[in-house]
Each structure stands twice: as structure tokens, then as C-alpha cells.
Scaffold this active site. Structure first.
Site, PDB file in Angstrom:
ATOM      1  N   HIS A 235       0.856  -1.187   0.000  1.00 30.99           N
ATOM      2  CA  HIS A 235       0.000   0.000   0.000  1.00 30.99           C
ATOM      3  C   HIS A 235       0.890   1.235   0.000  1.00 30.99           C
ATOM      4  O   HIS A 235       1.640   1.457   0.945  1.00 30.99           O
ATOM      5  CB  HIS A 235      -0.895   0.017   1.244  1.00 30.99           C
ATOM      6  CG  HIS A 235      -1.770  -1.185   1.358  1.00 30.99           C
ATOM      7  ND1 HIS A 235      -3.087  -1.202   0.934  1.00 30.99           N
ATOM      8  CD2 HIS A 235      -1.514  -2.432   1.840  1.00 30.99           C
ATOM      9  CE1 HIS A 235      -3.598  -2.410   1.156  1.00 30.99           C
ATOM     10  NE2 HIS A 235      -2.662  -3.168   1.698  1.00 30.99           N
TER      11      HIS A 235
ATOM     12  N   ASN B  64      -6.908   0.441  -2.605  1.00 31.49           N
ATOM     13  CA  ASN B  64      -7.885   0.858  -1.579  1.00 31.49           C
ATOM     14  C   ASN B  64      -7.628   2.273  -1.069  1.00 31.49           C
ATOM     15  O   ASN B  64      -7.353   2.515   0.098  1.00 31.49           O
ATOM     16  CB  ASN B  64      -7.918  -0.139  -0.416  1.00 31.49           C
ATOM     17  CG  ASN B  64      -6.577  -0.304   0.276  1.00 31.49           C
ATOM     18  OD1 ASN B  64      -5.524  -0.254  -0.361  1.00 31.49           O
ATOM     19  ND2 ASN B  64      -6.602  -0.505   1.583  1.00 31.49           N
TER      20      ASN B  64
ATOM     21  N   LYS C  46      -8.503  -6.587  -7.446  1.00 30.71           N
ATOM     22  CA  LYS C  46      -8.459  -6.951  -6.030  1.00 30.71           C
ATOM     23  C   LYS C  46      -9.859  -7.143  -5.474  1.00 30.71           C
ATOM     24  O   LYS C  46     -10.711  -6.267  -5.585  1.00 30.71           O
ATOM     25  CB  LYS C  46      -7.737  -5.856  -5.235  1.00 30.71           C
ATOM     26  CG  LYS C  46      -7.578  -6.143  -3.755  1.00 30.71           C
ATOM     27  CD  LYS C  46      -6.689  -7.361  -3.497  1.00 30.71           C
ATOM     28  CE  LYS C  46      -6.661  -7.740  -2.020  1.00 30.71           C
ATOM     29  NZ  LYS C  46      -5.625  -7.018  -1.267  1.00 30.71           N
TER      30      LYS C  46
ATOM     31  N   HIS D  74      -8.334 -10.732  -0.741  1.00 31.14           N
ATOM     32  CA  HIS D  74      -8.238 -10.589   0.715  1.00 31.14           C
ATOM     33  C   HIS D  74      -9.233 -11.594   1.282  1.00 31.14           C
ATOM     34  O   HIS D  74     -10.440 -11.366   1.252  1.00 31.14           O
ATOM     35  CB  HIS D  74      -8.584  -9.162   1.155  1.00 31.14           C
ATOM     36  CG  HIS D  74      -8.474  -8.958   2.640  1.00 31.14           C
ATOM     37  ND1 HIS D  74      -7.605  -8.061   3.203  1.00 31.14           N
ATOM     38  CD2 HIS D  74      -9.116  -9.558   3.682  1.00 31.14           C
ATOM     39  CE1 HIS D  74      -7.714  -8.116   4.527  1.00 31.14           C
ATOM     40  NE2 HIS D  74      -8.636  -9.012   4.836  1.00 31.14           N
TER      41      HIS D  74
ATOM     42  N   LEU E  58      -4.237  -6.438   9.457  1.00 31.66           N
ATOM     43  CA  LEU E  58      -5.323  -7.319   9.028  1.00 31.66           C
ATOM     44  C   LEU E  58      -4.886  -8.043   7.769  1.00 31.66           C
ATOM     45  O   LEU E  58      -4.356  -7.394   6.859  1.00 31.66           O
ATOM     46  CB  LEU E  58      -6.604  -6.511   8.758  1.00 31.66           C
ATOM     47  CG  LEU E  58      -7.288  -5.956  10.004  1.00 31.66           C
ATOM     48  CD1 LEU E  58      -8.448  -5.044   9.611  1.00 31.66           C
ATOM     49  CD2 LEU E  58      -7.791  -7.090  10.904  1.00 31.66           C
TER      50      LEU E  58
ATOM     51  N   ASP F 177       2.729  -6.429   2.176  1.00 31.79           N
ATOM     52  CA  ASP F 177       1.548  -5.743   2.704  1.00 31.79           C
ATOM     53  C   ASP F 177       1.975  -4.521   3.513  1.00 31.79           C
ATOM     54  O   ASP F 177       1.313  -4.149   4.479  1.00 31.79           O
ATOM     55  CB  ASP F 177       0.675  -6.685   3.545  1.00 31.79           C
ATOM     56  CG  ASP F 177      -0.737  -6.133   3.764  1.00 31.79           C
ATOM     57  OD1 ASP F 177      -1.146  -5.231   3.011  1.00 31.79           O
ATOM     58  OD2 ASP F 177      -1.424  -6.599   4.698  1.00 31.79           O
TER      59      ASP F 177
END
EC number: 3.5.2.3
Length: 345
Positions: free
Chosen positions: A15, A41, A98, A135, A218, A246
Site C-alpha cells: 500500500h 484501496n 483486487k 483478501h 489485518l 503488505d
């Protein structure tokens, strides 16, 4: 072994965020990684070809001078995604889409609520050669957070994989023995990424002796039996598992709060931490496959030809990093000693 040279690695899940944060995150990753799969995201999420193109330009503008780092872009699936969206995204250079169940992670409220409705989109992705990144957690409030990954496999992932045998699926940031076993036993079109934190830590490292907000991510850290299963999986050298950090930055005050954000910002130490894990496992010979070969092979991309060298030399991760806006961010493993270091000229 006190030195190891690898083909330059790629990060198959991270990210970057947006805005000023890119001035920190992009150089941190471009330091060692040649390519990275960039998560979509944002707020609002990156859902179409136009948004992808604009976001990619902002990332490229944040590269250090002379960098050849290449962001590999993704789109965010929603219940409004169409086959035409997939075709347009593919034409814009998008390599994957995704799947976030709604509410599963940061900024995923716009995500998928009725998964079966997306089956025509999965069919289009298989037809047009776009990968599905998952995910893998259910999000119903009554299901225990430690059980959500295993439940997702049973309810959804097994069905998706069975229904679309030509669709390449990456089960991202796996955290359980259930996931490792599922991927290992699945056909060749299924692979998984594993983070440094899920190899290095378990839920004791989050909760014993006080809450450790900078270890909160997460999917959440699981019990040690799951951690050991992940470590065993990477030690096999199986091509089904590859590097995906991640890396997920949040400002310090957003982590150290009454309702702290999920995510570990590992970009400054990830490769070195993976080396430490593989060294501890007596499997340093498997590190290059995990970091530099299995990912591009699965994505159908060429392996990098340049190299990086790590030396067995102790160093300490900084306790914090100051962002361009002046706010601090606490990196993963802040203040901790690492046994491997990148060799610089």
C-alpha cells in the site's frame, strides 16, 4: 553463510497510499524492489482505468531521480464492476483486480457484498488474462476475527477456484495453516503471498505484556501453530508462495489511538527481515525463489536481471520516520536489531 546475492526482488502486495505519503512510501520501496503490486484501496477506491492511470502517474512522480522502479497497478472490484471495466483496465496496463469483502480492511467499505454476483466478472478476468487478488476473510460481525480466513476458504475461495480453473488467483497475506494447506493442495493457478510479520510474529506479540499497536495488521496475527505452518511452507521452496510485504503505513497518532489503524509499515526493512526468517529456518537457499522468482513466474512477467547483496551484519530499525507533512510514522520492527543488511557500494 555471511553474504547472499539475489536477483532483484519484487513486492507483490503493498500500500503506497496517496498524496504527500507517496514521497515517503515510493522511495522506501524503490530502494530495493524493482516492481510492486500496488493496492487500490484509496478513498475513493481505484475502480477503473482512468483512476488507475492517474494514480500511476502520481506514483511515478514520487520515484527518486534515476529510479527505474515500476508500479504494477490493480483495480478495486465492487458489485458495479463490469466486463468492460476489466477490458478497459487491461488495456491501461492493469495486471490484476483486487477482491475485498466489504469492511475487511482499510478503506474497503465500497467493496464486494454479494460475491456470487461477481462470477461473470471473474469469467471476464480469466478470458482477458487478468489475475484475481483476494483478501480472504469473511466479515460478518458474529464470526470470530481469528476464524475469518478459514471460513472464507470454505465458503468462497474453494468455489471460485473450482469454478474458474483458468483464472490465476493470489490468496494474499495468508495467515493460517488452513490457507497454506489450501494453496499447497490447489492447482497451479493458485498461489499466495506471505508478509514478514506473519512469519516473524504471532498473536502473543500483539497482546502479551500490553497491546502492541505497531504489530496490528489485518488479517490479524494468529496463534503460533499457524505462524509455524507459514514458516514451514516457505522453507519448502514451493513456487506457490512468494513475497508480498503488505507494507501499509499509517501516521503514528493513527496507530497509537483508542481505535488504532491496521497495518505494518515494513518497506524499510522487509527484505532484510525475510532474510532473517529464512536464515533462522536454515533455508537461505530458498530466499531467492520466494523474493525474486516465484512472483514474476506466476504473473507471467520476466524475472529481474539485476541483483542485490545482503550481508550478515547487525543494524537497528529507526524508531520513527518523519513524513513530508512533519508527522512521525513508526516502521515495523522499530528499534529492533536485524541480523541482515543490504550491502551498499
Amino acid at each position: 553463510m555471511t553474504q547472499i546475492t539475489l536477483l532483484t526482488p519484487d513486492d507483490w502486495h503493498l500500500h503506497f497510499r496517496d498524496g504527500d505519503m507517496l514521497q515517503e512510501t515510493v522511495p522506501a520501496t524503490a530502494r530495493l524492489f524493482q516492481r510492486a503490486i500496488v493496492m487500490p484501496n484509496l478513498l475513493p477506491p481505484v475502480t477503473d482505468a482512468k483512476m488507475v492511470t492517474e494514480y500511476r502517474e502520481r506514483i511515478l512522480a514520487a520515484r527518486p531521480a534515476g529510479s527505474t522502479f515500476e508500479p504494477l497497478m490493480t483495480i478495486f472490484l465492487t458489485n458495479n464492476t463490469t466486463e468492460q471495466d476489466i477490458i478497459d483496465a487491461k488495456a491501461a496496463g492493469v495486471v490484476a483486480a483486487k477482491l475485498y469483502p466489504a469492511g475487511a480492511t482499510t478503506n474497503s467499505d465500497a467493496a464486494v457484498k454479494a460475491l456470487d454476483a461477481l462470477f461473470p466478472v471473474f469469467e471476464a478476468m480469466a478470458k482477458h488474462g487478468m489475475l484475481l487478488l483476494v483478501h480472504g476473510e469473511v466479515t460478518e460481525s458474529h464470526i470470530d476475527i481469528f476464524d475469518r480466513e478459514a471460513m472464507f476458504i470454505e465458503r468462497y475461495l474453494a468455489r471460485i477456484v473450482a469454478a474458474f480453473p483458468t483464472l490465476k488467483v493470489v490468496f494474499e497475506h495468508i495467515t493460517t495453516k488452513d490457507a497454506a494447506d489450501f494453496v499447497m493442495s490447489a492447482a497451479d493457478n493458485v498461489a499466495a503471498t506471505i508478509t514478514p510479520q506473519h512469519l516473524l510474529l504471532n498473536r502473543n506479540d500483539l497482546l502479551v505484556g500490553g497491546v502492541r499497536p505497531h504489530n496490528f495488521c489485518l488479517p490479524v496475527l494468529k496463534r503460533s501453530t499457524h505462524q509455524e505452518a507459514l514458516r514451514a511452507a516457505v522453507a519448502t521452496g514451493s513456487s506457490k508462495f512468494f513475497l508480498g510485504t503488505d507494507s501499509a503505513p499509517h501516521e503514528k497518532h493513527r496507530k497509537e489511538s483508542a481505535c488504532g489503524c491496521a497495518g505494518c509499515y515494513s518497506a524499510w526493512s522487509a527484505l532484510e527481515l525475510y532474510a532473517q526468517v529464512f536464515d533462522d529456518l536454515g533455508a537461505l537457499d530458498k530466499l531467492e525463489g520466494f523474493a525474486s522468482k516465484h512472483g514474476p513466474d506466476f504473473y507471467g512477467l520476466p524475472r529481474n536481471t539485476s541483483t542485490v547483496t545482503l550481508v550478515k551484519e547487525k543494524w537497528t530499525v529507526p524508531s520513527e520516520i518523519i513524513l513530508p507533512n512533519g508527522n512521525p510514522i513508526v516502521p515495523f520492527f522499530a528499534g529492533e536489531e536485524i541480523n541482515w543488511k543490504v550491502k551498499t557500494a
